[in-house]
Structures are given as C-alpha cells and as structure tokens.
Motif scaffolding. Structure first.
Motif, PDB file in Angstrom:
ATOM      1  N   ILE A  41      11.775  -3.713   7.809  1.00  0.00           N
ATOM      2  CA  ILE A  41      10.348  -4.026   7.734  1.00  0.00           C
ATOM      3  C   ILE A  41       9.944  -4.077   6.267  1.00  0.00           C
ATOM      4  O   ILE A  41      10.216  -3.150   5.499  1.00  0.00           O
ATOM      5  CB  ILE A  41       9.521  -2.962   8.485  1.00  0.00           C
ATOM      6  CG1 ILE A  41       9.881  -2.983   9.966  1.00  0.00           C
ATOM      7  CG2 ILE A  41       8.034  -3.187   8.273  1.00  0.00           C
ATOM      8  CD1 ILE A  41       9.279  -1.854  10.771  1.00  0.00           C
ATOM      9  N   GLU A  42       9.291  -5.160   5.901  1.00  0.00           N
ATOM     10  CA  GLU A  42       8.782  -5.321   4.536  1.00  0.00           C
ATOM     11  C   GLU A  42       7.702  -6.398   4.538  1.00  0.00           C
ATOM     12  O   GLU A  42       7.560  -7.144   5.496  1.00  0.00           O
ATOM     13  CB  GLU A  42       9.910  -5.688   3.567  1.00  0.00           C
ATOM     14  CG  GLU A  42      10.710  -6.902   3.981  1.00  0.00           C
ATOM     15  CD  GLU A  42      11.943  -7.130   3.126  1.00  0.00           C
ATOM     16  OE1 GLU A  42      11.977  -6.682   1.962  1.00  0.00           O
ATOM     17  OE2 GLU A  42      12.882  -7.757   3.622  1.00  0.00           O
ATOM     18  N   ASN A  43       6.920  -6.444   3.491  1.00  0.00           N
ATOM     19  CA  ASN A  43       5.900  -7.478   3.277  1.00  0.00           C
ATOM     20  C   ASN A  43       4.812  -7.537   4.344  1.00  0.00           C
ATOM     21  O   ASN A  43       4.182  -8.584   4.524  1.00  0.00           O
ATOM     22  CB  ASN A  43       6.560  -8.862   3.132  1.00  0.00           C
ATOM     23  CG  ASN A  43       7.428  -8.951   1.908  1.00  0.00           C
ATOM     24  OD1 ASN A  43       7.009  -8.581   0.820  1.00  0.00           O
ATOM     25  ND2 ASN A  43       8.655  -9.402   2.081  1.00  0.00           N
ATOM     26  N   LEU A  44       4.542  -6.452   5.054  1.00  0.00           N
ATOM     27  CA  LEU A  44       3.491  -6.486   6.069  1.00  0.00           C
ATOM     28  C   LEU A  44       2.092  -6.372   5.473  1.00  0.00           C
ATOM     29  O   LEU A  44       1.103  -6.582   6.170  1.00  0.00           O
ATOM     30  CB  LEU A  44       3.698  -5.387   7.115  1.00  0.00           C
ATOM     31  CG  LEU A  44       4.801  -5.656   8.125  1.00  0.00           C
ATOM     32  CD1 LEU A  44       4.896  -4.519   9.130  1.00  0.00           C
ATOM     33  CD2 LEU A  44       4.604  -6.969   8.849  1.00  0.00           C
ATOM     34  N   GLY A  45       2.014  -6.098   4.197  1.00  0.00           N
ATOM     35  CA  GLY A  45       0.712  -6.094   3.522  1.00  0.00           C
ATOM     36  C   GLY A  45       0.051  -7.461   3.580  1.00  0.00           C
ATOM     37  O   GLY A  45      -1.175  -7.584   3.527  1.00  0.00           O
ATOM     38  N   ILE A  64      12.110   2.509  11.477  1.00  0.00           N
ATOM     39  CA  ILE A  64      10.710   2.113  11.323  1.00  0.00           C
ATOM     40  C   ILE A  64      10.215   2.839  10.083  1.00  0.00           C
ATOM     41  O   ILE A  64       9.985   4.045  10.100  1.00  0.00           O
ATOM     42  CB  ILE A  64       9.871   2.492  12.555  1.00  0.00           C
ATOM     43  CG1 ILE A  64      10.386   1.753  13.781  1.00  0.00           C
ATOM     44  CG2 ILE A  64       8.402   2.156  12.325  1.00  0.00           C
ATOM     45  CD1 ILE A  64       9.678   2.111  15.065  1.00  0.00           C
ATOM     46  N   SER A  65      10.118   2.102   9.011  1.00  0.00           N
ATOM     47  CA  SER A  65       9.677   2.659   7.736  1.00  0.00           C
ATOM     48  C   SER A  65       9.133   1.525   6.884  1.00  0.00           C
ATOM     49  O   SER A  65       9.131   0.367   7.290  1.00  0.00           O
ATOM     50  CB  SER A  65      10.837   3.365   7.029  1.00  0.00           C
ATOM     51  OG  SER A  65      11.870   2.432   6.766  1.00  0.00           O
ATOM     52  N   ASN A  66       8.678   1.877   5.694  1.00  0.00           N
ATOM     53  CA  ASN A  66       8.181   0.892   4.727  1.00  0.00           C
ATOM     54  C   ASN A  66       6.968   0.136   5.255  1.00  0.00           C
ATOM     55  O   ASN A  66       6.819  -1.056   5.026  1.00  0.00           O
ATOM     56  CB  ASN A  66       9.301  -0.078   4.329  1.00  0.00           C
ATOM     57  CG  ASN A  66       8.960  -0.829   3.060  1.00  0.00           C
ATOM     58  OD1 ASN A  66       8.181  -0.367   2.240  1.00  0.00           O
ATOM     59  ND2 ASN A  66       9.526  -2.013   2.919  1.00  0.00           N
ATOM     60  N   LEU A  67       6.111   0.834   5.984  1.00  0.00           N
ATOM     61  CA  LEU A  67       4.903   0.208   6.506  1.00  0.00           C
ATOM     62  C   LEU A  67       3.719   0.493   5.584  1.00  0.00           C
ATOM     63  O   LEU A  67       3.559   1.614   5.104  1.00  0.00           O
ATOM     64  CB  LEU A  67       4.576   0.752   7.898  1.00  0.00           C
ATOM     65  CG  LEU A  67       5.505   0.333   9.022  1.00  0.00           C
ATOM     66  CD1 LEU A  67       5.314   1.236  10.225  1.00  0.00           C
ATOM     67  CD2 LEU A  67       5.245  -1.103   9.406  1.00  0.00           C
ATOM     68  N   PRO A  68       2.869  -0.495   5.355  1.00  0.00           N
ATOM     69  CA  PRO A  68       1.629  -0.215   4.624  1.00  0.00           C
ATOM     70  C   PRO A  68       0.652   0.476   5.577  1.00  0.00           C
ATOM     71  O   PRO A  68       0.908   0.565   6.783  1.00  0.00           O
ATOM     72  CB  PRO A  68       1.131  -1.620   4.261  1.00  0.00           C
ATOM     73  CG  PRO A  68       1.644  -2.487   5.364  1.00  0.00           C
ATOM     74  CD  PRO A  68       2.972  -1.901   5.750  1.00  0.00           C
ATOM     75  N   LYS A  69      -0.451   0.941   5.069  1.00  0.00           N
ATOM     76  CA  LYS A  69      -1.454   1.536   5.946  1.00  0.00           C
ATOM     77  C   LYS A  69      -2.109   0.408   6.741  1.00  0.00           C
ATOM     78  O   LYS A  69      -2.641  -0.534   6.171  1.00  0.00           O
ATOM     79  CB  LYS A  69      -2.505   2.303   5.145  1.00  0.00           C
ATOM     80  CG  LYS A  69      -3.438   3.091   6.003  1.00  0.00           C
ATOM     81  CD  LYS A  69      -4.138   4.182   5.246  1.00  0.00           C
ATOM     82  CE  LYS A  69      -4.841   5.065   6.246  1.00  0.00           C
ATOM     83  NZ  LYS A  69      -5.152   6.352   5.694  1.00  0.00           N
ATOM     84  N   LEU A  70      -2.010   0.506   8.065  1.00  0.00           N
ATOM     85  CA  LEU A  70      -2.566  -0.498   8.968  1.00  0.00           C
ATOM     86  C   LEU A  70      -3.581   0.197   9.872  1.00  0.00           C
ATOM     87  O   LEU A  70      -3.212   0.770  10.901  1.00  0.00           O
ATOM     88  CB  LEU A  70      -1.453  -1.174   9.774  1.00  0.00           C
ATOM     89  CG  LEU A  70      -0.393  -1.911   8.960  1.00  0.00           C
ATOM     90  CD1 LEU A  70       0.783  -2.338   9.834  1.00  0.00           C
ATOM     91  CD2 LEU A  70      -0.998  -3.109   8.253  1.00  0.00           C
TER      92      LEU A  70
END
Length: 192
Positions: A41-45, A64-70
């Motif tokens: 997971i990347e670039n979900l910002g 499941i890691s590297n998540l921005p605050k959603l």
C-alpha cells in the motif's frame, strides 16, 4: 521469483487516480483496487480522503501498513491477499473504520479478534477447519454433515430427512404441534 515481480503492479498515484470509483449499492463512495497484484500500500494520499470503502481484494498485499490518515474510511476490504501483519495504530489512522474484511489471508499470529482474545482452543479449531493440509477439506465436509442441536448450520437435506420433515408437517393437527416442529427444525433436529 523474477516472473512474479514482473506480474505485480506498483500502487502509483496514477493507478489510484484512474482506478474505478463509484457510489456502491450501500450509498458509500468506493475505490476499487481489486486484482492489480499490488504488493504494498502506497500513494493513498492521492485519494484526498474521499472514500468510505477501499477494496484491495485479489492483490499480493503482505501487510496493512503505510496508510495516511483517512478520516472518512469506514470499510477496508482486502480478501484473497497474503496479509500476515497489520500495522500497530491502524485505528488512529482510520478513526471511522467499522469493517476490516480479511477473508482468505494468512493471519497465524492473530491475538485479538472483535475485542476478544483468541484462545488456543479457537486457534486449534480454526487450524483444523481451515489449515493448509488435505485433511482440512475432509474435516470441513465432516463438520457440514453433523447436526448439533442448538447450532444452525446450512447444509443440504438428504431425501430421507426431507421425507421425514414433510411427513411430520402433514401429521400435525394443531398450531401448537406446528410451532413445536418449527422449533425442533430451528434447532437443527430432524423429526423421527
């Protein structure tokens, strides 16, 4: 291994922007990232926190890691991946998360599920039913054929069982008998 890497797709900002996004039948804004063989997971910002549901099913995710605050995300679906780890503090990054769906993943060290500690007995039962051995299919088939009073299990009735039920229905003469029969069937018991 090289061939496997060539088949994987990196989750780029462009892929996120061009992925199918729509209003699902539940009225949630959904971003569909299914089946891209995404390894991480990347670039979900790039989503700018517009979605209530993210679907990462049928990929190659291992964690499941590297998540921005959603702040809007309520449902995260990641079925059919290789997930074996979930980042600590996920709840603080996804404060509205209500549904985390991880069917068909590898979570051998799961310690807490639905705010309850996973007990060794439950882990053993899960391994017996869903383990990787050939015996697991046999065990599942055996479990499906057992009728345990008080436990509702969906399974096909045999012709003999179906005949017994129809005969019992035909022989009822009062509403009280019908309710008793209904309760018996609800409990998973076949009339004699």
């Amino acid at each position: 291994m090289c061939a496997n890497l060539l088949l994987q797709t990196r989750l780029t900002a462009e892929l996120v922007r061009n992925a199918p996004a729509y209003m699902n039948p539940l009225g949630e804004r959904e971003l569909n990232l299914r089946g891209f063989k995404i390894p991480a997971i990347e670039n979900l910002g790039v989503t700018q926190d517009h979605y209530q549901l993210l679907d990462f099913s049928d990929n190659e995710l291992e964690n499941i890691s590297n998540l921005p605050k959603l702040k809007r995300l309520e449902t995260f679906v990641a079925n059919n991946n290789k997930i074996s780890q979930i980042a600590r503090g996920l709840g603080s990054l996804l404060p509205k998360l209500q549904n985390l769906i991880l069917t068909n993943n590898k979570l051998p060290k799961l310690r807490v599920l639905d705010f309850q500690k996973v007990k060794p007995k439950e882990r053993d039962a899960a391994n017996k039913l869903f383990g990787k051995s050939e015996d697991s299919k046999k065990n599942m088939e055996e479990e499906e054929t057992k009728i345990t009073p008080g436990v509702i299990k969906k399974r096909k009735l045999t012709e003999e069982e179906r005949a017994k039920i129809l005969e019992a229905i035909a022989n009822t003469s009062s509403m009280e008998e019908m309710k008793r029969l209904e309760l018996q069937l609800y409990k998973g018991e076949i009339p004699e």
